[in-house]
Design a protein around this motif. Structure first.
Motif, PDB file in Angstrom:
ATOM      1  N   LEU A   1      11.670   4.653   5.122  1.00 17.19           N
ATOM      2  CA  LEU A   1      10.828   3.464   5.197  1.00 17.19           C
ATOM      3  C   LEU A   1      10.630   2.903   3.798  1.00 17.19           C
ATOM      4  CD1 LEU A   1       9.003   1.654   7.011  1.00 17.19           C
ATOM      5  CD2 LEU A   1       7.106   3.190   6.415  1.00 17.19           C
ATOM      6  N   LEU A   2      10.876   1.597   3.646  1.00 16.01           N
ATOM      7  CA  LEU A   2      10.669   0.907   2.376  1.00 16.01           C
ATOM      8  C   LEU A   2       9.664  -0.209   2.607  1.00 16.01           C
ATOM      9  CD1 LEU A   2      11.210   0.062  -0.540  1.00 16.01           C
ATOM     10  CD2 LEU A   2      13.332  -1.045   0.234  1.00 16.01           C
ATOM     11  N   LYS A   3       8.488  -0.061   1.995  1.00 15.46           N
ATOM     12  CA  LYS A   3       7.421  -1.058   2.122  1.00 15.46           C
ATOM     13  C   LYS A   3       7.314  -1.850   0.823  1.00 15.46           C
ATOM     14  CE  LYS A   3       4.636  -1.321   5.003  1.00 15.46           C
ATOM     15  NZ  LYS A   3       4.534  -2.198   6.199  1.00 15.46           N
ATOM     16  N   ARG A   4       7.231  -3.174   0.963  1.00 17.83           N
ATOM     17  CA  ARG A   4       7.031  -4.076  -0.184  1.00 17.83           C
ATOM     18  C   ARG A   4       5.862  -4.981   0.150  1.00 17.83           C
ATOM     19  NH1 ARG A   4      12.440  -6.429  -1.999  1.00 17.83           N
ATOM     20  NH2 ARG A   4      12.542  -4.297  -2.868  1.00 17.83           N
ATOM     21  N   GLY A   5       4.699  -4.557  -0.325  1.00 17.05           N
ATOM     22  CA  GLY A   5       3.489  -5.260   0.087  1.00 17.05           C
ATOM     23  C   GLY A   5       3.272  -5.062   1.577  1.00 17.05           C
TER      24      GLY A   5
ATOM     25  N   ALA B   1       2.710 -13.142  -8.526  1.00 15.58           N
ATOM     26  CA  ALA B   1       3.287 -12.316  -9.585  1.00 15.58           C
ATOM     27  C   ALA B   1       4.812 -12.339  -9.483  1.00 15.58           C
ATOM     28  CB  ALA B   1       2.779 -10.878  -9.459  1.00 15.58           C
ATOM     29  N   ILE B   2       5.483 -12.387 -10.640  1.00 16.74           N
ATOM     30  CA  ILE B   2       6.933 -12.348 -10.668  1.00 16.74           C
ATOM     31  C   ILE B   2       7.382 -10.917 -10.393  1.00 16.74           C
ATOM     32  CG2 ILE B   2       8.980 -12.692 -12.105  1.00 16.74           C
ATOM     33  CD1 ILE B   2       7.412 -14.803 -13.644  1.00 16.74           C
ATOM     34  N   ALA B   3       8.281 -10.767  -9.431  1.00 17.19           N
ATOM     35  CA  ALA B   3       8.746  -9.426  -9.075  1.00 17.19           C
ATOM     36  C   ALA B   3       9.443  -8.778 -10.259  1.00 17.19           C
ATOM     37  CB  ALA B   3       9.698  -9.515  -7.884  1.00 17.19           C
TER      38      ALA B   3
ATOM     39  N   THR C   1      20.283  -1.233  -2.396  1.00 15.11           N
ATOM     40  CA  THR C   1      19.192  -2.203  -2.291  1.00 15.11           C
ATOM     41  C   THR C   1      18.369  -2.166  -3.569  1.00 15.11           C
ATOM     42  OG1 THR C   1      19.033  -2.049   0.116  1.00 15.11           O
ATOM     43  CG2 THR C   1      17.055  -2.763  -1.054  1.00 15.11           C
ATOM     44  N   VAL C   2      18.100  -3.328  -4.138  1.00 15.66           N
ATOM     45  CA  VAL C   2      17.310  -3.412  -5.370  1.00 15.66           C
ATOM     46  C   VAL C   2      15.848  -3.090  -5.067  1.00 15.66           C
ATOM     47  CG1 VAL C   2      16.472  -4.961  -7.178  1.00 15.66           C
ATOM     48  CG2 VAL C   2      18.875  -5.042  -6.470  1.00 15.66           C
ATOM     49  N   LEU C   3      15.273  -2.216  -5.892  1.00 12.08           N
ATOM     50  CA  LEU C   3      13.873  -1.836  -5.758  1.00 12.08           C
ATOM     51  C   LEU C   3      13.026  -2.542  -6.802  1.00 12.08           C
ATOM     52  CD1 LEU C   3      14.368   2.004  -5.247  1.00 12.08           C
ATOM     53  CD2 LEU C   3      13.862   0.292  -3.478  1.00 12.08           C
ATOM     54  N   GLN C   4      11.772  -2.819  -6.443  1.00 15.27           N
ATOM     55  CA  GLN C   4      10.854  -3.510  -7.329  1.00 15.27           C
ATOM     56  C   GLN C   4       9.618  -2.652  -7.596  1.00 15.27           C
ATOM     57  OE1 GLN C   4       9.978  -7.218  -5.372  1.00 15.27           O
ATOM     58  NE2 GLN C   4      12.067  -8.013  -5.605  1.00 15.27           N
ATOM     59  N   VAL C   5       8.985  -2.931  -8.706  1.00 15.79           N
ATOM     60  CA  VAL C   5       7.720  -2.263  -9.016  1.00 15.79           C
ATOM     61  C   VAL C   5       6.736  -2.568  -7.887  1.00 15.79           C
ATOM     62  CG1 VAL C   5       5.746  -2.199 -10.591  1.00 15.79           C
ATOM     63  CG2 VAL C   5       8.091  -2.328 -11.493  1.00 15.79           C
ATOM     64  N   GLY C   6       6.083  -1.523  -7.388  1.00 12.41           N
ATOM     65  CA  GLY C   6       5.145  -1.670  -6.278  1.00 12.41           C
ATOM     66  C   GLY C   6       5.726  -1.251  -4.942  1.00 12.41           C
ATOM     67  N   ASP C   7       7.034  -1.096  -4.853  1.00 12.60           N
ATOM     68  CA  ASP C   7       7.649  -0.634  -3.599  1.00 12.60           C
ATOM     69  C   ASP C   7       7.206   0.789  -3.290  1.00 12.60           C
ATOM     70  OD1 ASP C   7       8.984  -3.012  -3.372  1.00 12.60           O
ATOM     71  OD2 ASP C   7      10.977  -2.217  -3.829  1.00 12.60           O
ATOM     72  N   GLU C   8       7.103   1.076  -1.990  1.00 12.45           N
ATOM     73  CA  GLU C   8       6.798   2.428  -1.515  1.00 12.45           C
ATOM     74  C   GLU C   8       7.929   2.896  -0.611  1.00 12.45           C
ATOM     75  OE1 GLU C   8       1.917   2.820  -1.459  1.00 12.45           O
ATOM     76  OE2 GLU C   8       3.050   2.788   0.414  1.00 12.45           O
ATOM     77  N   ILE C   9       8.457   4.086  -0.907  1.00  9.32           N
ATOM     78  CA  ILE C   9       9.573   4.646  -0.148  1.00  9.32           C
ATOM     79  C   ILE C   9       9.110   5.951   0.490  1.00  9.32           C
ATOM     80  CG2 ILE C   9      11.947   5.512  -0.226  1.00  9.32           C
ATOM     81  CD1 ILE C   9      10.691   3.348  -3.042  1.00  9.32           C
ATOM     82  N   SER C  10       9.387   6.088   1.780  1.00 13.67           N
ATOM     83  CA  SER C  10       8.987   7.290   2.510  1.00 13.67           C
ATOM     84  C   SER C  10      10.173   7.869   3.259  1.00 13.67           C
ATOM     85  CB  SER C  10       7.870   6.974   3.512  1.00 13.67           C
ATOM     86  OG  SER C  10       6.733   6.456   2.852  1.00 13.67           O
TER      87      SER C  10
ATOM     88  N   LEU D   1       5.654   5.857  -4.819  1.00 19.38           N
ATOM     89  CA  LEU D   1       5.352   4.527  -5.348  1.00 19.38           C
ATOM     90  C   LEU D   1       6.165   4.270  -6.611  1.00 19.38           C
ATOM     91  CD1 LEU D   1       3.620   1.906  -5.395  1.00 19.38           C
ATOM     92  CD2 LEU D   1       1.973   3.187  -6.812  1.00 19.38           C
ATOM     93  N   VAL D   2       6.902   3.177  -6.638  1.00 19.81           N
ATOM     94  CA  VAL D   2       7.629   2.756  -7.841  1.00 19.81           C
ATOM     95  C   VAL D   2       6.635   2.054  -8.759  1.00 19.81           C
ATOM     96  CG1 VAL D   2       9.527   1.383  -8.767  1.00 19.81           C
ATOM     97  CG2 VAL D   2       9.749   2.470  -6.516  1.00 19.81           C
TER      98      VAL D   2
END
Length: 287
Positions: free
Chosen positions: A31-35, A12-14, A45-54, A83-84
């Motif tokens: 914490l920033l999780k990307r997959g 998938a295209i980010a 920092t650029v955020l993408q759809v699907g990122d999780e920030i805690s 969740l973004v």
């Protein structure tokens, strides 16, 4: 069926959503999780759809700017992980403005990258003001009635500050710190002004700047089209002005961000602009 199977295998295209706008704590507290990956937490920092920030327990909130900067979200311990989602992605209508903004983020990182090292190793026995000293020709300021923000290094406090236009004294001020904000002064286009800073030992710094009518470099279509908060807009404009391609406008760039005392990207940029090439100047004086 073959086509469907192929589509499942295409990554998938980010989809960009926005950026990390501000936080007061240490980056390790978030914490920033990307997959399956953990992405370092840093300002802009650029955020993408699907990122999780805690946010970790008992730590300050982290502020996100989503939908290309038009949606503000505060992530706390209580709403972590955040969740973004796709509703927060950059609208297609903002593609040009978003590409311009991301380029400014890259330039910001380059500008502020040396702040920590410079602040530790640089000290000038003489009074130095890199804002006015590290330009070819005159530093430039846009005309208008406005306060002037100044920052210098070296010498011993208290300091005396004098601003002149020709032989006319516009301001005299005493300061116990190496930064000041003056009262509003009517800076007229086509005129040059002189700044003098004196310390208690008799060391002094004297340089000038030229006031011009607000030029086209201050009118950025990408900013005019974006419904951004004022602190973000001014910081992006300052980054744009400080770019080498727009040489001569570092002094004006500093004026844009100096009042933004509660916005971390602006504070770091202000410090970077005020210290630019300070190390080289100090070594030159000592030699």
């Amino acid at each position: 069926l073959a086509l469907l199977a192929w589509l499942w295998t295409v990554p998938a295209i980010a989809q960009d959503a926005g950026w990390i706008n501000h936080f007061d704590g240490e980056s390790e507290n978030y914490l920033l999780k990307r997959g399956d990956e953990t992405v370092p937490v840093a300002l802009l920092t650029v955020l993408q759809v699907g990122d999780e920030i805690s946010v970790k327990e008992k730590q300050p909130a982290i502020e996100l700017s989503l939908r290309g900067g038009t949606q503000s979200v505060s992530v706390t311990v209580e709403n972590s992980p955040f969740l973004v989602n796709s509703d927060s992605q950059v609208p297609a209508s903002s593609d040009n403005q978003w590409a311009w903004t991301k380029q400014r983020f890259s330039e910001w990182r380059e500008l502020v990258s040396g702040n920590a090292q410079d602040s530790e190793k640089n000290f000038c026995a003489s009074v130095m003001m890199p804002l006015l000293d590290n330009v070819t020709g005159y530093a430039l300021l846009a005309a208008g009635k406005r306060p002037l923000h100044l920052q210098w290094y070296g010498g011993e406090q208290p300091y005396g500050v004098l601003i002149k236009q020709g032989r006319k004294e516009l301001l005299t001020k005493t300061s116990t710190t190496p930064t000041i904000e003056t009262e509003a002064i009517n800076f007229r286009a086509g005129r040059s002004y002189r700044v003098m800073v004196f310390d208690t030992t008799g060391q002094s710094f004297k340089r000038g700047f030229l006031v011009v009518n607000p030029p086209s470099v201050l009118n950025v279509p990408e900013l005019d089209e974006a419904a951004l908060p004022d602190n973000i807009r001014k910081t992006l404009l300052a980054i744009w002005l400080a770019a080498p391609a727009n040489g001569g406008w570092i002094f004006e760039a500093y004026q844009q961000v100096a009042p933004l005392t509660n916005y971390q990207p602006a504070l770091l940029l202000k410090e970077a602009l005020g210290r630019k090439q300070e190390a080289q100047n100090c070594r030159g004086i000592r030699g």
